[in-house]
Design an enzyme around this catalytic site. Structure first.
Site, PDB file in Angstrom:
ATOM      1  N   HIS A  69       0.877  -1.157   0.000  1.00 40.32           N
ATOM      2  CA  HIS A  69       0.000   0.000   0.000  1.00 40.32           C
ATOM      3  C   HIS A  69       0.921   1.214   0.000  1.00 40.32           C
ATOM      4  O   HIS A  69       2.029   1.152   0.548  1.00 40.32           O
ATOM      5  CB  HIS A  69      -0.852   0.065   1.267  1.00 40.32           C
ATOM      6  CG  HIS A  69      -1.734  -1.111   1.501  1.00 40.32           C
ATOM      7  ND1 HIS A  69      -1.327  -2.229   2.185  1.00 40.32           N
ATOM      8  CD2 HIS A  69      -3.014  -1.340   1.134  1.00 40.32           C
ATOM      9  CE1 HIS A  69      -2.330  -3.096   2.252  1.00 40.32           C
ATOM     10  NE2 HIS A  69      -3.354  -2.588   1.619  1.00 40.32           N
TER      11      HIS A  69
ATOM     12  N   ASP B  59       2.410   1.884   3.336  1.00 41.13           N
ATOM     13  CA  ASP B  59       3.330   0.878   3.908  1.00 41.13           C
ATOM     14  C   ASP B  59       4.760   1.366   3.733  1.00 41.13           C
ATOM     15  O   ASP B  59       5.656   0.989   4.488  1.00 41.13           O
ATOM     16  CB  ASP B  59       3.176  -0.466   3.175  1.00 41.13           C
ATOM     17  CG  ASP B  59       1.802  -1.094   3.384  1.00 41.13           C
ATOM     18  OD1 ASP B  59       1.162  -0.779   4.407  1.00 41.13           O
ATOM     19  OD2 ASP B  59       1.374  -1.867   2.509  1.00 41.13           O
TER      20      ASP B  59
ATOM     21  N   MET C 285       2.840  -5.643  -7.825  1.00 43.15           N
ATOM     22  CA  MET C 285       1.516  -5.095  -7.515  1.00 43.15           C
ATOM     23  C   MET C 285       1.629  -3.978  -6.500  1.00 43.15           C
ATOM     24  O   MET C 285       2.463  -4.022  -5.588  1.00 43.15           O
ATOM     25  CB  MET C 285       0.614  -6.226  -7.001  1.00 43.15           C
ATOM     26  CG  MET C 285      -0.803  -5.822  -6.619  1.00 43.15           C
ATOM     27  SD  MET C 285      -0.996  -5.256  -4.902  1.00 43.15           S
ATOM     28  CE  MET C 285      -1.249  -6.810  -4.087  1.00 43.15           C
TER      29      MET C 285
ATOM     30  N   GLU D 208     -10.736  -6.380  -5.599  1.00 43.96           N
ATOM     31  CA  GLU D 208     -10.748  -7.426  -4.566  1.00 43.96           C
ATOM     32  C   GLU D 208     -12.006  -7.319  -3.721  1.00 43.96           C
ATOM     33  O   GLU D 208     -12.270  -6.288  -3.108  1.00 43.96           O
ATOM     34  CB  GLU D 208      -9.524  -7.292  -3.666  1.00 43.96           C
ATOM     35  CG  GLU D 208      -9.501  -8.316  -2.545  1.00 43.96           C
ATOM     36  CD  GLU D 208      -8.244  -8.289  -1.734  1.00 43.96           C
ATOM     37  OE1 GLU D 208      -7.242  -7.722  -2.200  1.00 43.96           O
ATOM     38  OE2 GLU D 208      -8.246  -8.825  -0.617  1.00 43.96           O
TER      39      GLU D 208
ATOM     40  N   LYS E 184     -14.706  -8.597  -0.673  1.00 43.85           N
ATOM     41  CA  LYS E 184     -14.780  -9.145   0.693  1.00 43.85           C
ATOM     42  C   LYS E 184     -16.191  -8.883   1.186  1.00 43.85           C
ATOM     43  O   LYS E 184     -16.753  -7.819   0.940  1.00 43.85           O
ATOM     44  CB  LYS E 184     -13.737  -8.470   1.601  1.00 43.85           C
ATOM     45  CG  LYS E 184     -13.616  -9.074   3.003  1.00 43.85           C
ATOM     46  CD  LYS E 184     -12.506  -8.396   3.801  1.00 43.85           C
ATOM     47  CE  LYS E 184     -12.373  -8.976   5.205  1.00 43.85           C
ATOM     48  NZ  LYS E 184     -11.340  -8.284   6.009  1.00 43.85           N
TER      49      LYS E 184
ATOM     50  N   GLU F 187      -9.543 -13.370  -3.140  1.00 41.16           N
ATOM     51  CA  GLU F 187      -8.777 -13.798  -1.962  1.00 41.16           C
ATOM     52  C   GLU F 187      -9.457 -14.998  -1.322  1.00 41.16           C
ATOM     53  O   GLU F 187     -10.680 -14.977  -1.085  1.00 41.16           O
ATOM     54  CB  GLU F 187      -8.636 -12.687  -0.931  1.00 41.16           C
ATOM     55  CG  GLU F 187      -7.933 -13.169   0.354  1.00 41.16           C
ATOM     56  CD  GLU F 187      -7.608 -12.097   1.351  1.00 41.16           C
ATOM     57  OE1 GLU F 187      -7.089 -11.019   0.941  1.00 41.16           O
ATOM     58  OE2 GLU F 187      -7.893 -12.300   2.545  1.00 41.16           O
TER      59      GLU F 187
ATOM     60  N   HIS G  65     -11.620 -14.348   1.799  1.00 41.21           N
ATOM     61  CA  HIS G  65     -12.824 -13.542   1.604  1.00 41.21           C
ATOM     62  C   HIS G  65     -13.965 -14.357   1.002  1.00 41.21           C
ATOM     63  O   HIS G  65     -15.110 -14.234   1.438  1.00 41.21           O
ATOM     64  CB  HIS G  65     -12.513 -12.325   0.746  1.00 41.21           C
ATOM     65  CG  HIS G  65     -11.479 -11.447   1.374  1.00 41.21           C
ATOM     66  ND1 HIS G  65     -10.947 -10.337   0.743  1.00 41.21           N
ATOM     67  CD2 HIS G  65     -10.854 -11.519   2.567  1.00 41.21           C
ATOM     68  CE1 HIS G  65     -10.053  -9.769   1.525  1.00 41.21           C
ATOM     69  NE2 HIS G  65      -9.976 -10.466   2.633  1.00 41.21           N
TER      70      HIS G  65
ATOM     71  N   ASP H 106      -4.983 -13.422  -4.176  1.00 45.46           N
ATOM     72  CA  ASP H 106      -4.510 -13.322  -2.791  1.00 45.46           C
ATOM     73  C   ASP H 106      -4.656 -14.683  -2.128  1.00 45.46           C
ATOM     74  O   ASP H 106      -5.771 -15.158  -1.896  1.00 45.46           O
ATOM     75  CB  ASP H 106      -5.344 -12.284  -2.004  1.00 45.46           C
ATOM     76  CG  ASP H 106      -4.816 -10.877  -2.190  1.00 45.46           C
ATOM     77  OD1 ASP H 106      -5.376  -9.943  -1.560  1.00 45.46           O
ATOM     78  OD2 ASP H 106      -3.844 -10.691  -2.959  1.00 45.46           O
TER      79      ASP H 106
ATOM     80  N   ASP I 156     -11.905 -12.364   9.315  1.00 48.00           N
ATOM     81  CA  ASP I 156     -10.889 -12.565   8.275  1.00 48.00           C
ATOM     82  C   ASP I 156      -9.590 -13.070   8.910  1.00 48.00           C
ATOM     83  O   ASP I 156      -8.807 -12.315   9.460  1.00 48.00           O
ATOM     84  CB  ASP I 156     -10.638 -11.209   7.579  1.00 48.00           C
ATOM     85  CG  ASP I 156      -9.776 -11.360   6.332  1.00 48.00           C
ATOM     86  OD1 ASP I 156      -9.449 -10.330   5.731  1.00 48.00           O
ATOM     87  OD2 ASP I 156      -9.426 -12.510   5.988  1.00 48.00           O
TER      88      ASP I 156
ATOM     89  N   ASP J  40      -6.936 -14.715   7.548  1.00 45.51           N
ATOM     90  CA  ASP J  40      -5.684 -14.509   6.799  1.00 45.51           C
ATOM     91  C   ASP J  40      -4.582 -15.465   7.267  1.00 45.51           C
ATOM     92  O   ASP J  40      -3.425 -15.069   7.442  1.00 45.51           O
ATOM     93  CB  ASP J  40      -5.203 -13.051   6.933  1.00 45.51           C
ATOM     94  CG  ASP J  40      -6.078 -12.070   6.147  1.00 45.51           C
ATOM     95  OD1 ASP J  40      -6.000 -10.857   6.442  1.00 45.51           O
ATOM     96  OD2 ASP J  40      -6.828 -12.521   5.265  1.00 45.51           O
TER      97      ASP J  40
ATOM     98  N   ASP K 163      -1.475 -12.983   0.874  1.00 48.76           N
ATOM     99  CA  ASP K 163      -2.009 -11.891   1.686  1.00 48.76           C
ATOM    100  C   ASP K 163      -2.416 -12.509   3.011  1.00 48.76           C
ATOM    101  O   ASP K 163      -3.591 -12.849   3.211  1.00 48.76           O
ATOM    102  CB  ASP K 163      -3.203 -11.244   0.988  1.00 48.76           C
ATOM    103  CG  ASP K 163      -3.714 -10.048   1.785  1.00 48.76           C
ATOM    104  OD1 ASP K 163      -4.707  -9.435   1.356  1.00 48.76           O
ATOM    105  OD2 ASP K 163      -3.127  -9.731   2.843  1.00 48.76           O
TER     106      ASP K 163
HETATM  107  C1  DIG Z   1      -6.917  -7.217   2.377  1.00 47.57           C
HETATM  108  O1  DIG Z   1      -7.267  -8.493   1.953  1.00 47.57           O
HETATM  109  C2  DIG Z   1      -6.442  -6.397   1.210  1.00 47.57           C
HETATM  110  C3  DIG Z   1      -5.383  -5.433   1.621  1.00 47.57           C
HETATM  111  O2  DIG Z   1      -4.437  -6.162   2.349  1.00 47.57           O
HETATM  112  C4  DIG Z   1      -4.820  -5.001   0.313  1.00 47.57           C
HETATM  113  O3  DIG Z   1      -5.432  -3.797  -0.018  1.00 47.57           O
HETATM  114  C5  DIG Z   1      -5.230  -6.053  -0.680  1.00 47.57           C
HETATM  115  C6  DIG Z   1      -4.051  -6.440  -1.525  1.00 47.57           C
HETATM  116  O4  DIG Z   1      -3.873  -7.791  -1.624  1.00 47.57           O
HETATM  117  N1  DIG Z   1      -5.803  -7.123   0.150  1.00 47.57           N
HETATM  118 MN    MN Z   2      -6.304  -9.342   0.174  1.00 46.83          MN
HETATM  119 MN    MN Z   3      -8.109 -10.968   4.070  1.00 48.18          MN
END
Ligand code: DIG
Ligand code: MN
Ligand code: MN
Length: 388
Positions: free
Chosen positions: A55, A58, A89, A182, A184, A218, A221, A246, A256, A258, A288
């Site tokens: 990001h 970051d 990315m 993406e 979610k 992802e 998600h 992801d 979530d 992760d 991710d």
């Molecule tokens: C969360 O799943 C999101 C953030 O971490 C980021 O914006 C995106 C990139 O993979 N995934």
């Molecule tokens: Mn993600």
């Molecule tokens: Mn996530």
């Protein structure tokens, strides 16, 4: 036996926020020290990653001066070069700053929507400067706790307007950049707009430049939504829209999580890896995810190494599956055509419609068949467990 060591050819990438995750959660303070960007680059190079994603904030603090930005980016680029990592990315943090507490592109406040566009253009410039070819949009705050605040139609229009504007910006700048949306279903908002990869695929054709826009599904998600992740990926692939992915893991019906890739659902992770390898997906294998809150520095490295090792182990299992004589023979039998019926199936014709309507089917026989999936699935289990 392959030693499952990651190499650049595997295109394993991690977001800075993954190995940099400090273990903070809604109920607890950080348990790990913050890692500087250069420390993250070194860590990822040590474990054999191909690239690092980010990001904007970051790397460059939100209130950094232009001089700060210049120095930070120069140092980061030197570290990337020194350690041989790339940045495939990039994305924008439109979810941390309080200004975006009610959304960024979908906010009711036009000043917030304008700020989100400004921040994203600056972040796109940074991503392109670092070599990014995919730009992810995860709308972490694009949602609501109560629909009293705005119509989802207004939210969708605002998101569409923002993406159309940003596609216009990328085209005018001549950037070779693709957008990946993406999805979610919820968290951190009560409900997020466009909650699944399928919803995003339905939204993309409404944009001015749909060819520039794909998806970044992802695992966690789609699992949060109780869906089969590999099916979502297959639909995206079939639509030519799998621009990024992801990878992590997640138990359905939870926040979530992760988790490390493959940490929960070996079988689903296997089918995902098999799909990506069978179709020849050439994009990043982006993790991710983050280490358990129980872990320290060594645990974070084990997490990152485990993500990649698990992918390579499952890739090896997929190759074994594809080479297993008994399994492939059973699959061939299942896929066998039937010449008599083949003539009835295919594109429409009045002849074919008449033949279909006239055909006499032995429906009881069709219902009585034993399809043998129990045996086939047991063979898969035994292959995954290493006893085959
Ligand atoms: C969360 O799943 C999101 C953030 O971490 C980021 O914006 C995106 C990139 O993979 N995934
Ligand atoms: Mn993600
Ligand atoms: Mn996530």
């Amino acid at each position: 036996m392959s030693n499952f060591q990651p190499g650049p050819e595997h295109k394993f990438t991690f977001g800075m926020w993954t190995v940099g995750n400090m273990g903070r959660d809604p109920f607890g303070e950080p348990v790990r020290p913050a890692l500087k960007p250069l420390e993250i680059v070194r860590l990822l190079a040590d474990v054999g990653a191909y690239g690092v994603n980010l990001h904007d904030n970051d790397l460059v603090p939100i209130d950094a001066t232009l001089a700060d930005r210049k120095r930070i980016v120069a140092d980061f680029r030197n570290a990337l070069k020194q350690h041989g990592l790339v940045v495939p990315m990039a994305t924008t943090n439109l979810f941390s700053d309080p200004a975006f507490k009610d959304g960024a592109f979908t906010s009711n406040d036009p000043k917030v929507r304008a700020l989100a566009l400004q921040k994203t253009m600056q972040s796109i410039d940074l991503g392109v400067e670092l070599g990014a070819q995919v730009y992810v949009f995860w709308g972490g705050r694009e949602g609501t706790e109560t629909d009293v605040c705005r119509s989802p139609l207004d939210a969708g229009k605002r998101f569409r307007d923002a993406l159309n504007f940003l596609c216009g910006y990328v085209r005018e700048q001549g950037y070779a950049l693709k957008f990946a949306l993406e999805a979610k279903p919820n968290e951190p908002r009560g409900d997020l707009y466009l909650p699944t990869t399928g919803a995003m695929l339905g939204f993309i054709p409404t944009l001015d430049y749909p060819d520039m826009v794909g998806v970044n599904p992802e695992v966690a998600h789609e699992h949060m939504a109780g869906l089969n992740f590999m099916h979502a990926v297959a639909q995206a692939w079939d639509a030519g829209k799998l621009f990024h992915i992801d990878l992590n893991d997640q138990n359905p019906g939870r926040y979530d999580q992760d988790f490390r890739f493959g940490a929960q659902n070996y079988k689903q992770a296997f089918f995902l890896v098999k799909f990506l390898e069978d179709v020849g997906y050439s994009g990043s294998r982006h993790f991710d995810a983050h280490a358990y809150r129980t872990e320290g520095a060594a645990g974070v490295k084990a997490f990152a190494a485990g993500c990649m090792r698990t992918y390579l182990i499952l890739k090896d299992k997929a190759a074994k599956f594809n080479a297993d004589g008994e399994i492939q023979m059973l699959l061939k039998e299942l896929a066998a055509g039937d010449s008599a019926t083949d003539a009835l199936l295919g594109s429409y014709s009045s002849t074919r419609a008449a033949a279909l309507k006239a055909h006499v089917f032995d429906r009881p026989a069709l219902g009585a068949r034993d399809l043998g999936y129990e045996h086939l699935d047991q063979l898969l289990f035994e292959l995954l467990m290493g006893v085959r």
